[in-house]
Design a protein around this motif. Structure first.
Motif, PDB file in Angstrom:
ATOM      1  N   LEU A   1       0.763  -1.159   0.093  1.00 10.46           N
ATOM      2  CA  LEU A   1       0.067  -0.068   0.137  1.00 10.46           C
ATOM      3  C   LEU A   1       0.912   1.360  -0.079  1.00 10.46           C
TER       4      LEU A   1
ATOM      5  N   GLN B   1       2.899  -1.827  -7.633  1.00 15.81           N
ATOM      6  CA  GLN B   1       1.397  -2.129  -6.767  1.00 15.81           C
ATOM      7  C   GLN B   1       0.491  -2.922  -7.793  1.00 15.81           C
TER       8      GLN B   1
ATOM      9  N   HIS C   1      -8.486  -2.750  -1.197  1.00 16.28           N
ATOM     10  CA  HIS C   1      -7.599  -1.488  -0.788  1.00 16.28           C
ATOM     11  C   HIS C   1      -6.344  -1.292  -1.815  1.00 16.28           C
ATOM     12  N   LEU C   2      -5.767  -2.252  -2.013  1.00 17.88           N
ATOM     13  CA  LEU C   2      -4.627  -2.211  -2.816  1.00 17.88           C
ATOM     14  C   LEU C   2      -5.025  -1.777  -4.313  1.00 17.88           C
TER      15      LEU C   2
ATOM     16  N   ARG D   1      -5.753   1.643  -4.525  1.00 18.58           N
ATOM     17  CA  ARG D   1      -4.536   2.644  -4.225  1.00 18.58           C
ATOM     18  C   ARG D   1      -3.790   2.575  -5.297  1.00 18.58           C
TER      19      ARG D   1
ATOM     20  N   GLN E   1      -9.698   5.061  -0.528  1.00 25.83           N
ATOM     21  CA  GLN E   1      -8.569   5.902  -0.423  1.00 25.83           C
ATOM     22  C   GLN E   1      -9.207   7.441  -0.490  1.00 25.83           C
TER      23      GLN E   1
END
Length: 195
Positions: A81, A90, A113-114, A117, A131
């Motif tokens: 992250l 990423q 989440h990743l 991101r 985010q």
């Protein structure tokens, strides 16, 4: 071998140590409490951590629960992250984490989440609304693709409602000290000078 005994305890210890060393800085950065020198040092540390995680991904695939245990898998997720200056890394990490989540070896919410991101860091709108940026006017969600279907996407990824997540983030930011390791909402690291 039980689920509580990871296949690579050595790797687990290493990942946890890397994330633990960076956690206080990440917390201070989220509160916009770092000067330019410390921000630069932090970027250097995040880059080094991502480089190590990149080697682990090449050798082992995503370090999930079976390989390193839940705590170390969480640490790997945190490291990925915070590799904001490496969007290609990423994206690769998100793809491998998604595969691990589909196999039950990592939480789907970590992938969400990743994935968000990596989208934001590539200049695209996020999918799951995880985010945020800290601006002079307070917290703002980064752009979201198709906001009308956000609730369904969040539910499908095991995330709380966007309202609940924003409330938890505001609470965390108002409390001094490192973030809780089970936090679900992650503030975008690039905060300094955010408009």
């Amino acid at each position: 071998m039980t689920a509580a005994q990871p296949l690579r305890p050595d790797l687990a210890r290493e990942l946890i140590a890397l994330a633990d060393q960076s956690a206080p800085r990440w917390s201070r950065q989220a509160r916009n409490e770092l000067d330019a020198v410390h921000l630069g040092q932090g970027r250097h540390a995040d880059h080094a951590n991502a480089k190590r995680l990149s080697r682990i991904l090449a050798e082992e695939n995503w370090p999930g629960h079976r390989l390193v245990g839940a705590d170390a898998a969480h640490a790997a997720w945190q490291i990925a992250l915070h590799a904001d200056d490496q969007p290609d890394f990423q994206r690769t990490a998100a793809r491998l984490l998604h595969r691990a989540a589909q196999q039950g070896d990592a939480p789907l919410k970590h992938w969400a989440h990743l994935h968000d991101r990596s989208l934001i860091n590539s200049g695209q709108p996020q999918e799951f609304g995880t985010q945020y940026r800290l601006t002079r006017d307070g917290l703002r969600a980064c752009p979201i693709r198709d906001p009308a279907s956000l609730t369904a996407r969040r539910e499908g990824a095991g995330l709380p409602s966007a309202v609940t997540a924003l409330s938890a983030l505001r609470e965390r930011l108002s409390t001094p000290g490192p973030r809780s390791p089970d936090s679900d909402t992650v503030l975008l690291a690039a905060l300094a000078g955010a408009a």
